[in-house]
Design an enzyme around this catalytic site. Structure first.
Site, PDB file in Angstrom:
ATOM      1  N   HIS A   1       0.821  -1.214   0.000  1.00  0.00           N
ATOM      2  CA  HIS A   1       0.000   0.000   0.000  1.00  0.00           C
ATOM      3  C   HIS A   1       0.860   1.272   0.000  1.00  0.00           C
ATOM      4  CE1 HIS A   1      -3.426  -2.563   0.483  1.00  0.00           C
ATOM      5  NE2 HIS A   1      -3.039  -2.961   1.692  1.00  0.00           N
TER       6      HIS A   1
ATOM      7  N   ASP B   1      -5.032  -8.244  -3.358  1.00  0.00           N
ATOM      8  CA  ASP B   1      -5.245  -8.037  -1.933  1.00  0.00           C
ATOM      9  C   ASP B   1      -6.514  -8.717  -1.426  1.00  0.00           C
ATOM     10  OD1 ASP B   1      -5.144  -7.147   0.661  1.00  0.00           O
ATOM     11  OD2 ASP B   1      -5.155  -5.023   0.197  1.00  0.00           O
TER      12      ASP B   1
END
Length: 461
Positions: free
Chosen positions: A283, A334
């Site tokens: 991220h 993810d």
């Protein structure tokens, strides 16, 4: 659950004929690819028609895609978490409920179906960020790595490669003092090995194989006490293994870290030896200028997960600045809001366009690099992600005649695929020279939608 390695039985040598192929800089028509023992032995251009006996792949053939960040069990949350509103933290409560119901057998069934979905999307390697280690309540299974081995077996049965990033997850968050951390809550007990030394002892028992590598992960700076970060980093360094970490996904994590340690999560990781060229931050959303400089100067990678980051309302990370500073970019699905690396790639560009109101931050070639060669490198496979002699024969072929991709001239096929194609346009996936997906059908999981539906329904009863 039957523990296996990747299915065998591929011919020692074979030839694929590719109507069009992406060679990293351009689209080349008419290429014969010679494969020997799972590796590319030769790339012959200017081959206008399929040689006798060659397997034909029509469309644009790319190096197999790398899904750098996955939580396989999050696939069971799709649609469920789209009801109502909330934040990352309310979403997390729903995630905990699903996690509490998984067993080694049910996790194998779910992961096998999820990894088959990835194969259908052209993904040939996945980085599984694995922290669901023990039984509910935190009691270890008789086999302390039963859950991790279930994931390795599931990837083998689905025909893709896996880097199992065994994750240290030891605490629930920061305390009031730098040496004080909150104990895991009732949901997190099954994630925790109690100490980094105990985590390292268990993780050391994991074995890789032809299709599996073993790496490490720090769940986050809130989940591993600062004094224990170096233990995880040293474990990875000793094995020259990839090391991943969730980093600054939420501003709340940054604020808590500053309050507890007087420094950002990135600086905390740097101070404890976690950053470096085998490390990937997942991220990297809410960073300071100093954070970006630390990540870039250490060649720490960045895995962007745009479909999850927008699904969870996390924000848009400074991917352009990170790459300019020296941080290689990769992509992950993810939470599996969707499993589509083309969508991840273009979302990174389109997010940046919305943020800056300017176009063209990355070319199609640069986005494909993030989805292939840099993603594989982040998973500990630097030899993968290219179509050249000596590389693994891992391929993904995308149709150029679907309603999304038809029309552009062949030399613009990469642009058509990156900016218009979807996972549904993948026609063929080849791993180590073996045809895993042929004409849109998985060779080993006969009905992937049914397998997904069955595995997910078992967790919601």
């Amino acid at each position: 659950m039957q523990l296996t390695t990747q299915p065998t039985g591929r011919p020692a040598t074979m030839t694929y004929w590719l109507s069009h192929v992406w060679l990293g800089t351009h689209v080349e028509p008419g290429v014969a690819l010679d494969v020997s023992d799972g590796l590319i032995a030769g790339v012959r251009t200017g081959v206008a028609a399929p040689p006798p006996g060659a397997t034909v792949l029509r469309g644009l053939t790319l190096p197999g895609l790398a899904n750098t960040h996955s939580h396989a069990f999050h696939r069971a949350l799709r649609s469920t978490v789209q009801v109502g509103s909330g934040t990352f933290w309310t979403w997390r409560e729903t995630m905990y409920q699903v996690a509490s119901r998984l067993t080694p057998d049910s996790y194998y069934d779910l992961a096998r179906a999820v990894y088959a979905e990835m194969a259908l999307a052209g993904i040939t390697a996945v980085g599984e960020f694995h922290y669901l280690h023990h039984a509910p309540g935190g009691t270890p299974y008789d086999n302390p790595n039963a859950m991790g081995e279930a994931l390795i077996a599931a990837a083998g049965e689905a025909g893709i490669r896996i880097t199992l990033l065994d994750t240290a997850y030891l605490s629930a968050g920061f305390g009031k003092r730098p040496t004080q951390y909150q104990q895991p809550d009732r949901h997190q007990l099954r994630f925790s090995d109690t100490t980094a030394d105990a985590w390292a002892e268990r993780a050391s028992l994991l074995k890789g194989g032809d299709h599996a590598l073993i790496g490490a992960a720090v769940h986050s700076v809130r989940a591993v006490p600062a004094a224990q970060l170096a233990t995880v980093a040293a474990w990875a360094e000793e094995r020259q293994a990839p090391l991943h970490v969730h980093l600054s996904e939420q501003t709340a994590e940054n604020d808590a870290c500053l309050a507890a340690h007087g420094r950002t999560p990135t600086r905390l990781l740097a101070d404890h030896g976690v950053l470096g060229p085998r490390t990937t931050g997942i991220h990297n959303t809410h960073l300071t200028a100093e954070d970006i400089a630390l990540l870039g100067s250490s060649a720490t990678g960045t895995c962007m997960c745009p479909t999850t980051e927008r699904d969870l309302a996390d924000g848009i990370g400074p991917a352009v600045a990170l790459q300019r500073a020296g941080s290689p970019l990769s992509l992950g699905s993810d939470s599996h809001a969707v499993i589509d690396l083309f969508e991840e790639a273009r979302a990174m560009e389109l997010n940046e366009r919305l943020r800056t109101r300017a176009r063209g931050h990355w070319t199609a070639a640069a986005l494909l690099r993030a989805a292939t060669v840099d993603g594989h490198a982040a998973l500990g496979r630097p030899e993968a992600g290219v179509i050249e002699p000596g590389a693994p024969a891992d391929l993904a072929t995308v149709a150029l005649d679907s309603v999304r991709t038809a029309g552009p001239v062949p030399r613009l096929a990469a642009e058509a695929v990156v900016f218009a194609a979807s996972a549904a346009d993948v026609r063929h996936t080849v791993v180590a020279g073996r045809h895993i997906v042929r004409d849109g059908r998985h060779a080993h999981v006969e009905d992937v939608p049914a397998a997904l539906a069955s595995a997910i329904a078992a967790l919601h009863r």
